[in-house]
Design a protein around this motif. Structure first.
Motif, PDB file in Angstrom:
ATOM      1  N   TYR A 193       0.822  -1.214   0.000  1.00 12.80           N
ATOM      2  CA  TYR A 193       0.000   0.000   0.000  1.00 12.80           C
ATOM      3  C   TYR A 193       0.858   1.266   0.000  1.00 12.80           C
ATOM      4  O   TYR A 193       0.511   2.260  -0.639  1.00 12.80           O
ATOM      5  CB  TYR A 193      -0.925  -0.004   1.216  1.00 12.80           C
ATOM      6  N   SER A 194       1.979   1.218   0.691  1.00 17.82           N
ATOM      7  CA  SER A 194       2.836   2.403   0.784  1.00 17.82           C
ATOM      8  C   SER A 194       3.365   2.837  -0.575  1.00 17.82           C
ATOM      9  O   SER A 194       3.751   3.994  -0.763  1.00 17.82           O
ATOM     10  CB  SER A 194       4.007   2.136   1.738  1.00 17.82           C
ATOM     11  N   VAL A 195       3.375   1.914  -1.528  1.00 20.56           N
ATOM     12  CA  VAL A 195       3.860   2.230  -2.879  1.00 20.56           C
ATOM     13  C   VAL A 195       2.710   2.445  -3.859  1.00 20.56           C
ATOM     14  O   VAL A 195       2.689   3.417  -4.607  1.00 20.56           O
ATOM     15  CB  VAL A 195       4.790   1.104  -3.392  1.00 20.56           C
ATOM     16  N   THR A 196       1.729   1.554  -3.853  1.00 17.49           N
ATOM     17  CA  THR A 196       0.656   1.625  -4.859  1.00 17.49           C
ATOM     18  C   THR A 196      -0.478   2.576  -4.463  1.00 17.49           C
ATOM     19  O   THR A 196      -1.205   3.065  -5.325  1.00 17.49           O
ATOM     20  CB  THR A 196       0.061   0.233  -5.114  1.00 17.49           C
ATOM     21  N   GLY A 197      -0.666   2.796  -3.170  1.00 15.75           N
ATOM     22  CA  GLY A 197      -1.602   3.813  -2.711  1.00 15.75           C
ATOM     23  C   GLY A 197      -3.054   3.597  -3.089  1.00 15.75           C
ATOM     24  O   GLY A 197      -3.817   4.557  -3.171  1.00 15.75           O
ATOM     25  N   GLY A 198      -3.466   2.388  -3.342  1.00 16.22           N
ATOM     26  CA  GLY A 198      -4.872   2.121  -3.612  1.00 16.22           C
ATOM     27  C   GLY A 198      -5.320   2.374  -5.042  1.00 16.22           C
ATOM     28  O   GLY A 198      -6.517   2.361  -5.326  1.00 16.22           O
ATOM     29  N   ILE A 199      -4.393   2.602  -5.963  1.00 14.03           N
ATOM     30  CA  ILE A 199      -4.743   2.822  -7.367  1.00 14.03           C
ATOM     31  C   ILE A 199      -4.831   1.458  -8.068  1.00 14.03           C
ATOM     32  O   ILE A 199      -3.818   0.757  -8.188  1.00 14.03           O
ATOM     33  CB  ILE A 199      -3.705   3.720  -8.071  1.00 14.03           C
ATOM     34  N   PRO A 200      -6.018   1.057  -8.517  1.00 17.80           N
ATOM     35  CA  PRO A 200      -6.197  -0.296  -9.061  1.00 17.80           C
ATOM     36  C   PRO A 200      -5.219  -0.675 -10.170  1.00 17.80           C
ATOM     37  O   PRO A 200      -4.727  -1.797 -10.210  1.00 17.80           O
ATOM     38  CB  PRO A 200      -7.646  -0.270  -9.567  1.00 17.80           C
ATOM     39  N   LYS A 201      -4.930   0.252 -11.070  1.00 19.34           N
ATOM     40  CA  LYS A 201      -4.045  -0.063 -12.190  1.00 19.34           C
ATOM     41  C   LYS A 201      -2.634  -0.383 -11.711  1.00 19.34           C
ATOM     42  O   LYS A 201      -1.955  -1.257 -12.263  1.00 19.34           O
ATOM     43  CB  LYS A 201      -4.012   1.105 -13.178  1.00 19.34           C
ATOM     44  N   TYR A 202      -2.174   0.322 -10.671  1.00 20.88           N
ATOM     45  CA  TYR A 202      -0.837   0.047 -10.140  1.00 20.88           C
ATOM     46  C   TYR A 202      -0.828  -1.299  -9.415  1.00 20.88           C
ATOM     47  O   TYR A 202       0.129  -2.062  -9.522  1.00 20.88           O
ATOM     48  CB  TYR A 202      -0.398   1.152  -9.176  1.00 20.88           C
ATOM     49  N   ILE A 203      -1.887  -1.556  -8.666  1.00 22.96           N
ATOM     50  CA  ILE A 203      -2.003  -2.838  -7.970  1.00 22.96           C
ATOM     51  C   ILE A 203      -1.965  -3.987  -8.979  1.00 22.96           C
ATOM     52  O   ILE A 203      -1.286  -4.992  -8.783  1.00 22.96           O
ATOM     53  CB  ILE A 203      -3.311  -2.896  -7.151  1.00 22.96           C
ATOM     54  N   GLN A 204      -2.687  -3.813 -10.064  1.00 21.73           N
ATOM     55  CA  GLN A 204      -2.771  -4.849 -11.097  1.00 21.73           C
ATOM     56  C   GLN A 204      -1.408  -5.132 -11.727  1.00 21.73           C
ATOM     57  O   GLN A 204      -1.109  -6.266 -12.114  1.00 21.73           O
ATOM     58  CB  GLN A 204      -3.771  -4.412 -12.171  1.00 21.73           C
ATOM     59  N   GLU A 205      -0.576  -4.101 -11.813  1.00 17.71           N
ATOM     60  CA  GLU A 205       0.731  -4.243 -12.445  1.00 17.71           C
ATOM     61  C   GLU A 205       1.717  -5.022 -11.574  1.00 17.71           C
ATOM     62  O   GLU A 205       2.675  -5.621 -12.081  1.00 17.71           O
ATOM     63  CB  GLU A 205       1.300  -2.858 -12.767  1.00 17.71           C
ATOM     64  N   PHE A 206       1.483  -5.019 -10.272  1.00 17.73           N
ATOM     65  CA  PHE A 206       2.413  -5.685  -9.357  1.00 17.73           C
ATOM     66  C   PHE A 206       2.211  -7.202  -9.385  1.00 17.73           C
ATOM     67  O   PHE A 206       1.095  -7.688  -9.454  1.00 17.73           O
ATOM     68  CB  PHE A 206       2.207  -5.166  -7.942  1.00 17.73           C
ATOM     69  N   ASN A 207       3.324  -7.911  -9.313  1.00 18.41           N
ATOM     70  CA  ASN A 207       3.295  -9.372  -9.213  1.00 18.41           C
ATOM     71  C   ASN A 207       2.922  -9.742  -7.779  1.00 18.41           C
ATOM     72  O   ASN A 207       3.678  -9.475  -6.837  1.00 18.41           O
ATOM     73  CB  ASN A 207       4.666  -9.945  -9.582  1.00 18.41           C
ATOM     74  N   GLU A 287      -1.987  17.743  -0.617  1.00 22.05           N
ATOM     75  CA  GLU A 287      -2.974  18.046   0.414  1.00 22.05           C
ATOM     76  C   GLU A 287      -2.376  19.068   1.374  1.00 22.05           C
ATOM     77  O   GLU A 287      -1.195  18.991   1.733  1.00 22.05           O
ATOM     78  CB  GLU A 287      -3.384  16.786   1.174  1.00 22.05           C
ATOM     79  N   ARG A 288      -3.191  20.053   1.728  1.00 15.29           N
ATOM     80  CA  ARG A 288      -2.763  21.053   2.717  1.00 15.29           C
ATOM     81  C   ARG A 288      -3.239  20.598   4.087  1.00 15.29           C
ATOM     82  O   ARG A 288      -4.378  20.191   4.255  1.00 15.29           O
ATOM     83  CB  ARG A 288      -3.368  22.414   2.374  1.00 15.29           C
ATOM     84  N   TYR A 304       2.326  21.201   3.428  1.00 16.44           N
ATOM     85  CA  TYR A 304       1.868  20.546   2.198  1.00 16.44           C
ATOM     86  C   TYR A 304       2.582  19.203   2.059  1.00 16.44           C
ATOM     87  O   TYR A 304       3.785  19.097   2.294  1.00 16.44           O
ATOM     88  CB  TYR A 304       2.171  21.427   0.984  1.00 16.44           C
ATOM     89  N   TYR A 305       1.816  18.198   1.706  1.00 13.53           N
ATOM     90  CA  TYR A 305       2.435  16.899   1.467  1.00 13.53           C
ATOM     91  C   TYR A 305       1.811  16.253   0.234  1.00 13.53           C
ATOM     92  O   TYR A 305       0.717  16.631  -0.197  1.00 13.53           O
ATOM     93  CB  TYR A 305       2.341  15.983   2.690  1.00 13.53           C
ATOM     94  N   ILE A 306       2.517  15.281  -0.337  1.00 12.70           N
ATOM     95  CA  ILE A 306       2.041  14.592  -1.539  1.00 12.70           C
ATOM     96  C   ILE A 306       1.010  13.568  -1.102  1.00 12.70           C
ATOM     97  O   ILE A 306       1.311  12.651  -0.333  1.00 12.70           O
ATOM     98  CB  ILE A 306       3.213  13.934  -2.289  1.00 12.70           C
ATOM     99  N   LYS A 307      -0.196  13.704  -1.601  1.00 11.40           N
ATOM    100  CA  LYS A 307      -1.322  12.898  -1.133  1.00 11.40           C
ATOM    101  C   LYS A 307      -1.271  11.468  -1.657  1.00 11.40           C
ATOM    102  O   LYS A 307      -1.637  10.522  -0.959  1.00 11.40           O
ATOM    103  CB  LYS A 307      -2.623  13.574  -1.572  1.00 11.40           C
ATOM    104  N   ASP A 308      -0.830  11.299  -2.879  1.00 11.39           N
ATOM    105  CA  ASP A 308      -0.835  10.001  -3.545  1.00 11.39           C
ATOM    106  C   ASP A 308       0.451   9.236  -3.219  1.00 11.39           C
ATOM    107  O   ASP A 308       1.553   9.735  -3.445  1.00 11.39           O
ATOM    108  CB  ASP A 308      -0.952  10.219  -5.057  1.00 11.39           C
ATOM    109  N   ASN A 309       0.309   8.027  -2.678  1.00 14.75           N
ATOM    110  CA  ASN A 309       1.489   7.248  -2.273  1.00 14.75           C
ATOM    111  C   ASN A 309       2.446   6.979  -3.423  1.00 14.75           C
ATOM    112  O   ASN A 309       3.665   7.059  -3.266  1.00 14.75           O
ATOM    113  CB  ASN A 309       1.054   5.910  -1.670  1.00 14.75           C
ATOM    114  N   TYR A 310       1.883   6.635  -4.606  1.00 13.77           N
ATOM    115  CA  TYR A 310       2.783   6.294  -5.706  1.00 13.77           C
ATOM    116  C   TYR A 310       3.554   7.523  -6.200  1.00 13.77           C
ATOM    117  O   TYR A 310       4.764   7.446  -6.458  1.00 13.77           O
ATOM    118  CB  TYR A 310       2.042   5.654  -6.886  1.00 13.77           C
ATOM    119  N   LEU A 311       2.864   8.649  -6.326  1.00 17.58           N
ATOM    120  CA  LEU A 311       3.560   9.859  -6.750  1.00 17.58           C
ATOM    121  C   LEU A 311       4.637  10.250  -5.744  1.00 17.58           C
ATOM    122  O   LEU A 311       5.734  10.662  -6.120  1.00 17.58           O
ATOM    123  CB  LEU A 311       2.573  11.007  -6.937  1.00 17.58           C
ATOM    124  N   ALA A 312       4.303  10.136  -4.464  1.00 18.01           N
ATOM    125  CA  ALA A 312       5.295  10.449  -3.436  1.00 18.01           C
ATOM    126  C   ALA A 312       6.497   9.511  -3.552  1.00 18.01           C
ATOM    127  O   ALA A 312       7.658   9.950  -3.480  1.00 18.01           O
ATOM    128  CB  ALA A 312       4.660  10.343  -2.057  1.00 18.01           C
TER     129      ALA A 312
END
Length: 455
Positions: A193-207, A287-288, A304-312
């Motif tokens: 989760y710390s890397v993919t952040g709940g984005i289905p397409k990223y989850i799908q790409e992971f083995n 996110e502020r 301010y911090y990067i909200k999306d785990n994958y982008l961060a």
């Protein structure tokens, strides 16, 4: 990949389907599963689905016409020439079943507005004159948040006031990760989760059979994989000055979380930086945050911090090392990962602990607001506010048991937190990956205001 979660969204769509006249807008950043949601919804319904793209308008009208010809098995329609939307929708309306609800989906709607700046006005008239009073559920879907807002949702857009529902699709919650990654430990799920952040397409790409580190090396660090360049594609259609926005996000990734620090790093003044930050917040990139006890509208302590785990993750571990990754020299980037990955995961762990506070089964009072608290010298990971109750929390992503010293330190920091409710009732919660010491467990058993959570 099987369809997971999205129960609330499906409930909204079914409710709209039962309405006499429905105009539903689905929007949100790319890769969140908007199209998958729609396809799951319409698979048992009479429906027509059109996916718009960036080709010129005449080509898109032709594609729409050919899809209609196939759908209605009409060879004549396929052969005749049509160059306007009105004629197409007149035909479409004439073919609809009179006694059965029909779903019309236009996916990536913003591209039609992009190739014809008047399309929103054209479609508004078509909807008002032809679709509104038909037995149709209309779904407009789009992944360019700024354009969907300006063309469909904003007060001054031609289609304003016509929607009956809107769904801003968010990432999948961590609670459902065990359905994606079966047979993984709770620790591993948090790492994924710390890397993919709940984005289905990223989850799908992971083995799913490999570790997070293996997936980072073989997917994210692979310059032929879409994940390697994903942030550039994600942002380049939404914004014009890509280098400026990238510099802002990179500065925040490096730890410059205050507006003044970001402005100084980029050689800007704070007033000129503000519109860029606001844009990134609107796009769900940033996110502020202010201390939970303060009002976000007038607090001067914004971070301010990067909200999306994958982008961060990407701005911490890919963007700074692209000169290595481009020539497939992975040794140094992988060394950085191995040295700091636990620290990286701990930040995601803190966010998950914070989110869990609202529905925590051992907290017996309603919580209306959660967040962090900080001053110049102190920081508290988790704070939840009730009506008169306030709960303070500490999160430990550590291999060691959490002991009494952590609780005592938290209680000392809590004394420095000022809150408008002077008659507050204080509670304390400790989150730990590895459990708690026997003396802390004994104390918690005797004191109902101390909660231990092995999360």
């Amino acid at each position: 990949m099987k369809f997971i979660n999205r129960k609330n969204e499906m409930k909204t769509l079914e409710k709209e389907f039962d309405r006499e006249s429905s105009f539903t807008v689905i929007y949100g950043r790319r890769r969140t599963g908007k199209t998958t949601l729609i396809k799951e919804f319409i698979k048992t319904k009479e429906s027509f689905y059109f996916f718009a793209d960036k080709q010129n308008e005449i080509i898109q009208i032709e594609r729409f016409k050919k899809q209609l010809a196939i759908y209605f098995n009409d060879d004549l329609l396929d052969k005749i020439e049509i160059k306007d939307w009105d004629t197409l929708f007149n035909y479409f309306i004439s073919k609809l079943p009179k006694d059965e609800k029909f779903v019309l989906v236009i996916d990536e709607f913003q591209y039609l507005c992009m190739v014809n700046k008047n399309f929103s006005s054209i479609f508004q008239r078509i909807y008002d004159e032809k679709l509104k009073d038909s037995n149709i559920m209309l779904i407009l879907c789009g992944s360019l948040i700024s354009m969907m807002y300006s063309e469909v949702l904003a007060y001054d857009s031609p289609l304003y006031g016509r929607r009956t529902a809107q769904i801003r699709l968010k990432p999948i919650k961590f609670d459902y990760y065990n359905e994606f990654f079966t047979d993984k430990s709770h620790k591993e799920l948090i790492e994924f989760y710390s890397v993919t952040g709940g984005i289905p397409k990223y989850i799908q790409e992971f083995n799913k059979n490999r570790s997070p580190i293996w997936n980072i090396e073989n997917n994210i660090f692979d310059n032929n994989n879409f994940l390697y360049s994903e942030p550039k594609f994600l942002l380049q259609e939404e914004i014009n000055d890509l280098s400026r926005y990238f510099s802002i996000i990179q500065s925040i990734a490096n730890g410059d979380t205050k507006m003044a620090a970001i402005a100084t790093k980029l050689g800007l003044n704070s007033s000129s930086l503000s519109p860029y930050l606001s844009k990134l917040i609107d796009l769900d990139i940033l996110e502020r945050e202010v201390p939970v006890t303060e009002n976000i509208d007038n607090s001067k302590k914004s971070l301010y911090y990067i909200k999306d785990n994958y982008l961060a993750f990407w701005f911490n571990y890919v963007y700074p090392y692209q000169s290595y990754l481009e020539i497939e020299n992975l040794k140094y980037p992988l060394e950085k990962i191995s040295l700091t990955f636990d620290l990286w995961v701990s930040k995601a762990y803190e966010r998950l602990c914070l989110e869990s506070l609202i529905s925590h089964e051992e907290i017996d009072f309603p919580i209306s607001k959660v967040g962090r608290w900080w001053s110049k010298k102190e920081e508290i990971d988790v704070v939840g506010l009730g009506e008169k109750e306030i709960i303070f929390g500490e999160c430990k992503w550590s291999k060691k048991h959490v002991g009494l010293s952590v609780l005592f330190a938290l209680k000392e920091k809590a004394k420095k937190v000022k809150w408008e409710n002077n008659d507050r009732e204080e509670y304390f919660i400790l989150f730990s990956k590895s459990g708690f010491s026997p003396d802390l467990i004994k104390l918690a058993e005797e004191d109902s205001r101390v909660i231990l959570s092995k999360f």
